[in-house]
Design a protein around this motif. Structure first.
Motif, short mmCIF file in Angstrom:
data_model
loop_
_atom_site.label_atom_id
_atom_site.label_comp_id
_atom_site.label_asym_id
_atom_site.label_seq_id
_atom_site.Cartn_x
_atom_site.Cartn_y
_atom_site.Cartn_z
N GLY A 1 0.81 -1.21 0.00
CA GLY A 1 0.00 0.00 0.00
C GLY A 1 0.84 1.26 0.00
O GLY A 1 2.00 1.26 0.41
N ASN A 2 0.25 2.33 -0.50
CA ASN A 2 0.85 3.65 -0.48
C ASN A 2 2.18 3.72 -1.25
O ASN A 2 3.11 4.42 -0.85
CB ASN A 2 1.03 4.15 0.96
CG ASN A 2 1.11 5.65 1.03
OD1 ASN A 2 0.57 6.36 0.19
ND2 ASN A 2 1.80 6.15 2.04
N CYS A 3 2.28 2.96 -2.34
CA CYS A 3 3.47 2.98 -3.19
C CYS A 3 3.24 3.91 -4.37
O CYS A 3 2.11 4.14 -4.77
CB CYS A 3 3.77 1.59 -3.74
SG CYS A 3 4.37 0.45 -2.50
N GLY A 4 4.31 4.38 -4.95
CA GLY A 4 4.25 5.15 -6.19
C GLY A 4 5.31 4.63 -7.13
O GLY A 4 6.47 4.50 -6.75
N ILE A 5 4.91 4.29 -8.35
CA ILE A 5 5.85 3.78 -9.34
C ILE A 5 5.66 4.63 -10.58
O ILE A 5 4.60 4.62 -11.19
CB ILE A 5 5.62 2.28 -9.63
CG1 ILE A 5 5.73 1.50 -8.32
CG2 ILE A 5 6.61 1.78 -10.67
CD1 ILE A 5 5.41 0.03 -8.43
N TYR A 6 6.71 5.39 -10.96
CA TYR A 6 6.58 6.44 -11.97
C TYR A 6 7.68 6.37 -13.02
O TYR A 6 8.67 5.67 -12.87
CB TYR A 6 6.65 7.81 -11.29
CG TYR A 6 5.69 8.01 -10.16
CD1 TYR A 6 4.35 8.30 -10.41
CD2 TYR A 6 6.10 7.88 -8.84
CE1 TYR A 6 3.45 8.49 -9.37
CE2 TYR A 6 5.20 8.06 -7.80
CZ TYR A 6 3.89 8.37 -8.07
OH TYR A 6 3.00 8.54 -7.05
#
Length: 116
Positions: A20-25
């Motif tokens: 949860g609460n991950c960001g993959i950019y």
């Protein structure tokens, strides 16, 4: 949140577990069976420190940031440089690979597999 920034798609391969609460950019590639721990943010400008192999993974002009097969990535921190930062003990967050997937990791992700 996953998004294709600048028309470079983020690629998440099979059997990846994302907390949860991950960001993959920014076109990051996450290889099969990797585990991205809760709160990890992966961007093209963020180095990923591999504590197992003693390597640093970065985006280059030719290649996007790539998380290796089976890597277990957790949020970490490294000290900031400069007198002010050192005086106040400031750190900056950075993703770290702390191990590669094994039987213990597989047992910990078994619920995720069952829900799929």
């Amino acid at each position: 949140m996953l998004e294709p920034v600048g028309n470079v798609p983020v690629v998440i391969e099979d059997d990846v577990v994302i907390g949860g609460n991950c960001g993959i950019y920014e076109g990051t590639i996450v290889r099969s069976r990797a585990v991205i721990g809760a709160g990890v943010v992966l961007t093209g400008s963020t180095p990923v420190y591999d504590l197992v192999r003693g390597q640093i993974y970065r985006k280059t002009a030719e290649r996007p940031l790539e998380i290796p097969y089976g890597a277990v990535v957790v949020p970490g921190a490294r000290p900031m440089r400069g007198a002010f930062a050192e005086e106040h003990g400031l750190q900056i967050t950075t993703p770290m690979i702390v191990k590669y997937r094994d039987e213990k990791t597989d047992s910990g992700t078994a619920l995720e597999d069952a829900l799929r």
